[in-house]
Design a protein around this motif. Structure first.
Motif, mmCIF file in Angstrom:
data_model
loop_
_atom_site.group_PDB
_atom_site.id
_atom_site.type_symbol
_atom_site.label_atom_id
_atom_site.label_comp_id
_atom_site.label_asym_id
_atom_site.label_seq_id
_atom_site.Cartn_x
_atom_site.Cartn_y
_atom_site.Cartn_z
ATOM 1 N N PHE A 173 26.962 51.031 63.028
ATOM 2 C CA PHE A 173 26.657 51.937 64.127
ATOM 3 C C PHE A 173 27.173 51.262 65.457
ATOM 4 O O PHE A 173 27.552 50.192 65.540
ATOM 5 N N ARG A 174 27.612 52.143 66.569
ATOM 6 C CA ARG A 174 28.047 51.777 67.657
ATOM 7 C C ARG A 174 27.192 52.651 68.739
ATOM 8 O O ARG A 174 26.930 53.846 68.663
ATOM 9 N N GLN A 175 27.152 52.079 70.009
ATOM 10 C CA GLN A 175 26.470 52.566 71.133
ATOM 11 C C GLN A 175 27.436 52.170 72.261
ATOM 12 O O GLN A 175 27.454 51.005 72.780
ATOM 13 N N ARG A 199 23.245 55.984 69.929
ATOM 14 C CA ARG A 199 23.904 55.030 69.073
ATOM 15 C C ARG A 199 24.373 55.959 67.872
ATOM 16 O O ARG A 199 23.798 57.002 67.268
ATOM 17 N N TYR A 203 28.614 47.236 68.623
ATOM 18 C CA TYR A 203 28.611 47.440 67.176
ATOM 19 C C TYR A 203 27.624 46.813 66.698
ATOM 20 O O TYR A 203 27.186 45.705 66.716
ATOM 21 N N TYR A 204 26.509 47.674 65.994
ATOM 22 C CA TYR A 204 25.315 47.196 65.198
ATOM 23 C C TYR A 204 25.455 47.235 63.554
ATOM 24 O O TYR A 204 25.903 48.329 63.054
ATOM 25 N N LYS A 240 20.446 57.226 62.375
ATOM 26 C CA LYS A 240 19.715 55.783 62.613
ATOM 27 C C LYS A 240 18.317 55.802 62.313
ATOM 28 O O LYS A 240 18.148 54.675 62.106
ATOM 29 N N TRP A 299 17.850 46.212 61.841
ATOM 30 C CA TRP A 299 18.998 46.199 62.720
ATOM 31 C C TRP A 299 19.344 44.826 63.263
ATOM 32 O O TRP A 299 18.401 43.977 63.308
ATOM 33 N N GLY A 335 23.720 43.231 67.756
ATOM 34 C CA GLY A 335 24.952 43.911 68.223
ATOM 35 C C GLY A 335 25.847 42.959 68.518
ATOM 36 O O GLY A 335 25.549 41.727 68.989
#
Length: 124
Positions: A37-39, A45, A94-95, A108, A114, A117
């Motif tokens: 995932f990305r935020q 996210r 990026y996670y 998510k 998790w 990041g």
């Protein structure tokens, strides 16, 4: 206790490439469906890519399809995200995330574990 640790972020110019990695410890990687995932600042996210536990089925967000590739090496307990043809809009933290089961969800809240990041910055 399952832990995910990302690495490999950095700064790159538009059109360049980066590979981020996620090492899983505490349990074998083959137990999990994995996702990236990305935020970006001020945004939610969002799902980037996912990969199934063993067969290696993959699923990508439309925004990265054809540019990013997710892969896994269960022997090394590591998941990778190869990012090519990077754009400034790919700039984000990026996670990596892990879940049991067999589906590759894009939500998510369906992931159980998790990482902390890693920052990816793409300049124009």
């Amino acid at each position: 206790q399952v832990q995910l640790v990302e690495s490999g972020g950095g700064s790159v110019q538009a059109g360049g490439s980066l590979r981020v990695s996620c090492v899983v410890s505490g349990r074998t990687l083959s137990s999990y469906v994995m996702g990236w995932f990305r935020q970006a600042p001020g945004t939610e996210r969002e799902f980037v890519a996912g990969i199934s536990r063993s067969i290696g089925n993959t699923y990508y967000a439309d925004s990265v399809k054809g540019r990013f590739t997710i892969s896994r090496d269960n022997a090394k307990n590591t998941v990778y995200l190869q990012m090519n043809s990077l754009k400034p809009e790919d700039t984000a933290v990026y996670y990596c995330a892990a879940r049991g089961g067999t589906r590759i969800p894009a939500r998510k809240d369906e992931y159980d574990y998790w990482g902390q990041g890693t920052q990816v910055t793409v300049s124009s």
